[in-house]
Design an enzyme around this catalytic site. Structure first.
Site, PDB file in Angstrom:
ATOM      1  N   GLY A 105       0.574-114.544  58.123  1.00 42.05           N
ATOM      2  CA  GLY A 105      -0.136-113.601  57.264  1.00 42.05           C
ATOM      3  C   GLY A 105      -0.053-112.156  57.566  1.00 42.05           C
ATOM      4  O   GLY A 105       0.997-111.914  58.624  1.00 42.05           O
ATOM      5  N   LEU A 134       0.958-109.691  55.837  1.00 41.86           N
ATOM      6  CA  LEU A 134       2.068-109.723  55.392  1.00 41.86           C
ATOM      7  C   LEU A 134       2.739-108.078  55.331  1.00 41.86           C
ATOM      8  O   LEU A 134       1.838-107.353  55.027  1.00 41.86           O
ATOM      9  CB  LEU A 134       2.306-110.090  53.960  1.00 41.86           C
ATOM     10  CG  LEU A 134       1.763-111.686  54.063  1.00 41.86           C
ATOM     11  CD1 LEU A 134       1.751-112.133  52.622  1.00 41.86           C
ATOM     12  CD2 LEU A 134       2.866-112.635  54.843  1.00 41.86           C
ATOM     13  N   HIS A 135       3.965-107.923  55.821  1.00 43.41           N
ATOM     14  CA  HIS A 135       4.663-106.521  55.777  1.00 43.41           C
ATOM     15  C   HIS A 135       6.205-106.847  54.854  1.00 43.41           C
ATOM     16  O   HIS A 135       6.542-107.988  54.417  1.00 43.41           O
ATOM     17  CB  HIS A 135       4.727-106.124  56.924  1.00 43.41           C
ATOM     18  CG  HIS A 135       5.317-107.006  57.989  1.00 43.41           C
ATOM     19  ND1 HIS A 135       6.661-107.494  57.915  1.00 43.41           N
ATOM     20  CD2 HIS A 135       4.913-107.662  59.124  1.00 43.41           C
ATOM     21  CE1 HIS A 135       7.082-108.199  59.040  1.00 43.41           C
ATOM     22  NE2 HIS A 135       5.674-108.349  59.724  1.00 43.41           N
ATOM     23  N   GLU A 148      15.379-113.452  61.495  1.00 44.38           N
ATOM     24  CA  GLU A 148      15.919-113.255  62.800  1.00 44.38           C
ATOM     25  C   GLU A 148      15.019-112.441  63.795  1.00 44.38           C
ATOM     26  O   GLU A 148      15.451-112.335  64.812  1.00 44.38           O
ATOM     27  CB  GLU A 148      17.203-112.660  62.486  1.00 44.38           C
ATOM     28  CG  GLU A 148      18.198-113.526  61.781  1.00 44.38           C
ATOM     29  CD  GLU A 148      19.702-112.840  61.763  1.00 44.38           C
ATOM     30  OE1 GLU A 148      19.638-111.730  62.108  1.00 44.38           O
ATOM     31  OE2 GLU A 148      20.591-113.587  61.363  1.00 44.38           O
ATOM     32  N   LYS A 149      14.194-111.726  63.360  1.00 40.30           N
ATOM     33  CA  LYS A 149      13.227-111.081  64.242  1.00 40.30           C
ATOM     34  C   LYS A 149      12.603-111.741  65.429  1.00 40.30           C
ATOM     35  O   LYS A 149      12.844-111.304  66.611  1.00 40.30           O
ATOM     36  CB  LYS A 149      12.050-110.532  63.225  1.00 40.30           C
ATOM     37  CG  LYS A 149      10.898-110.335  63.907  1.00 40.30           C
ATOM     38  CD  LYS A 149      10.889-108.915  64.678  1.00 40.30           C
ATOM     39  CE  LYS A 149       9.682-108.615  65.469  1.00 40.30           C
ATOM     40  NZ  LYS A 149       8.648-109.430  65.880  1.00 40.30           N
ATOM     41  N   ASP A 150      12.386-112.855  65.177  1.00 37.23           N
ATOM     42  CA  ASP A 150      11.906-113.921  66.016  1.00 37.23           C
ATOM     43  C   ASP A 150      13.306-115.047  66.289  1.00 37.23           C
ATOM     44  O   ASP A 150      13.207-116.320  65.941  1.00 37.23           O
ATOM     45  CB  ASP A 150      10.664-114.787  65.543  1.00 37.23           C
ATOM     46  CG  ASP A 150       9.689-113.833  65.211  1.00 37.23           C
ATOM     47  OD1 ASP A 150       9.031-113.415  66.360  1.00 37.23           O
ATOM     48  OD2 ASP A 150       9.482-113.728  63.978  1.00 37.23           O
ATOM     49  N   GLY A 173       9.073-107.170  56.103  1.00 36.30           N
ATOM     50  CA  GLY A 173       9.721-108.242  56.646  1.00 36.30           C
ATOM     51  C   GLY A 173       9.468-109.721  56.090  1.00 36.30           C
ATOM     52  O   GLY A 173      10.525-110.298  55.621  1.00 36.30           O
ATOM     53  N   HIS A 174       8.337-109.966  55.806  1.00 33.52           N
ATOM     54  CA  HIS A 174       7.899-111.307  54.971  1.00 33.52           C
ATOM     55  C   HIS A 174       8.425-111.166  53.522  1.00 33.52           C
ATOM     56  O   HIS A 174       8.949-112.312  53.053  1.00 33.52           O
ATOM     57  CB  HIS A 174       6.350-111.292  55.097  1.00 33.52           C
ATOM     58  CG  HIS A 174       5.741-111.391  56.287  1.00 33.52           C
ATOM     59  ND1 HIS A 174       4.820-110.625  57.082  1.00 33.52           N
ATOM     60  CD2 HIS A 174       5.770-112.701  57.419  1.00 33.52           C
ATOM     61  CE1 HIS A 174       4.651-110.959  58.285  1.00 33.52           C
ATOM     62  NE2 HIS A 174       5.008-111.932  58.413  1.00 33.52           N
TER      63      HIS A 174
HETATM   64  P1  AMP Z   1       4.991-114.286  61.456  1.00 33.06           P
HETATM   65  O1  AMP Z   1       3.956-113.999  60.361  1.00 33.06           O
HETATM   66  O2  AMP Z   1       5.115-113.043  62.345  1.00 33.06           O
HETATM   67  O3  AMP Z   1       4.825-115.407  62.004  1.00 33.06           O
HETATM   68  O4  AMP Z   1       6.257-114.170  60.722  1.00 33.06           O
HETATM   69  C1  AMP Z   1       6.763-115.143  59.512  1.00 33.06           C
HETATM   70  C2  AMP Z   1       8.262-115.183  59.503  1.00 33.06           C
HETATM   71  O5  AMP Z   1       8.497-113.802  59.116  1.00 33.06           O
HETATM   72  C3  AMP Z   1       9.088-115.398  60.543  1.00 33.06           C
HETATM   73  O6  AMP Z   1      10.096-116.323  60.003  1.00 33.06           O
HETATM   74  C4  AMP Z   1       9.366-114.016  61.132  1.00 33.06           C
HETATM   75  O7  AMP Z   1      10.811-114.162  61.841  1.00 33.06           O
HETATM   76  C5  AMP Z   1       9.541-113.319  59.844  1.00 33.06           C
HETATM   77  N1  AMP Z   1       9.594-111.874  60.110  1.00 33.06           N
HETATM   78  C6  AMP Z   1       8.494-111.203  60.848  1.00 33.06           C
HETATM   79  N2  AMP Z   1       8.943-110.027  60.998  1.00 33.06           N
HETATM   80  C7  AMP Z   1      10.092-109.756  60.224  1.00 33.06           C
HETATM   81  C8  AMP Z   1      10.990-108.909  60.324  1.00 33.06           C
HETATM   82  N3  AMP Z   1      10.716-107.707  60.764  1.00 33.06           N
HETATM   83  N4  AMP Z   1      12.212-108.986  59.494  1.00 33.06           N
HETATM   84  C9  AMP Z   1      12.350-110.448  59.264  1.00 33.06           C
HETATM   85  N5  AMP Z   1      11.699-111.295  59.163  1.00 33.06           N
HETATM   86  C10 AMP Z   1      10.346-110.904  59.723  1.00 33.06           C
END
Ligand code: AMP
Length: 286
Positions: A31, A33-34, A148-150, A36-37
């Site tokens: 969650g 969400l931005h 790929e961020k993670d 990237g998501h």
């Molecule tokens: P999180 O909510 O932070 O667990 O992220 C959920 C998914 O979104 C994971 O697969 C992250 O790698 C991806 N994600 C987070 N930030 C970015 C970003 N800046 N660019 C691309 N994918 C992202």
């Protein structure tokens, strides 16, 4: 968009989709969400008929002194984003639904989980592997899209799916950045304006080190220059700033195969991570 919170409702919804013969893409998230998501969601349509998102802040991937309690949970905004993106189903289970009393199984991907972030966040990747295994079983996607961020997480999850013969594909999506180069992250909202300015140095320092290495410069020297740039910009603690093999994440001393420069460092109490590709011969920065 269907919003489901219980496992029973989820089972029914998944059965319905399967009966219609639809292929399913999953975007796993915590969650807040931005962009990237949102990019993961938009990429997902290329791979399946329907797109599912789950939002679950997974306690098993947070260390005892980490930010589980204060992790942002803007539920209404997240639902609005998923709806605007045309997501078919949003799954948001409760803690008890995922880890009922007596829960006791851990999934551990050996050989990759102890390195880099795993060394500084013991148990983190076990937490990730455990929740994703559960979610993959529950949602039965044909593909899951991860950022790929993670990058280490992406490699761990690819290995998990391969090792357990899960009948699905993992697709990595390039990192989405702000204009300053800072990788978008739910944790960026912990940064004040001054820290946000300093944060852009992380990408700049990685890019510079990657270019030096790509051109045949001394690897250790390039990494040391990068670390120094971070400290000068106000980063207080650098967990790692390292060049690794792009798949196995093993340490490397020469650039012969695709590599990845990975970094983790603190600005105040906020820990930022980032990474870029360092390919021999042809530069490809993301
Ligand atoms: P999180 O909510 O932070 O667990 O992220 C959920 C998914 O979104 C994971 O697969 C992250 O790698 C991806 N994600 C987070 N930030 C970015 C970003 N800046 N660019 C691309 N994918 C992202």
């Amino acid at each position: 968009m269907i919003v489901v919170k219980t496992r029973k409702a989820l089972k029914k919804a998944i059965r319905g989709l399967r009966r219609q013969g639809k292929t399913v893409a999953l975007v796993p998230t915590m969650g807040a969400l931005h962009d990237g998501h949102v990019t993961l969601m938009r990429s997902a349509w290329k791979h399946a008929d329907v797109v599912l998102v789950y939002i679950f802040v997974n306690p098993r991937q947070f260390g005892p002194n980490e930010d589980f309690d204060r992790y942002p949970r803007p539920w209404k905004k997240d639902v609005a984003i998923c709806r605007a993106e045309g997501i078919d189903l949003l799954y948001a289970p409760s803690l008890e639904d995922v880890y009922p009393e007596g829960y006791g199984t851990n999934v551990s991907v050996e050989g990759m989980s102890e390195e880099l972030d795993g060394a500084y966040r013991p148990g983190h990747f076990d937490g990730v592997a455990t929740v994703l295994t559960k979610m993959f079983m529950r949602l039965q996607p044909d593909v899951a899209l991860l950022g790929e961020k993670d990058y280490q997480q992406l490699q761990v999850v690819k290995k998990l799916v391969h090792d357990l013969d899960l009948p699905m594909k993992i697709i990595g999506v390039p990192t989405v950045r702000e204009a300053s180069g800072l990788a978008r992250s739910s944790r960026n909202q912990y940064l004040n304006e001054e820290q946000k300015n300093a944060a852009s140095t992380l990408y700049a320092a990685m890019k510079k080190a990657a270019e030096t290495i790509r051109k045949g410069g001394d690897i250790q020297e390039a990494l040391d220059v990068g670390k120094q740039a971070l400290l000068s910009a106000g980063f207080k603690k650098i967990d790692y700033f390292e060049l690794r093999d792009a798949v196995a994440l093993a340490p490397i001393t020469m650039l012969k195969k695709p590599a990845r420069l990975l970094a983790a460092a603190y600005l105040g109490t906020t820990r930022l991570i980032d990474n870029i590709a360092v390919n021999p011969g042809r530069q490809r920065l993301k």
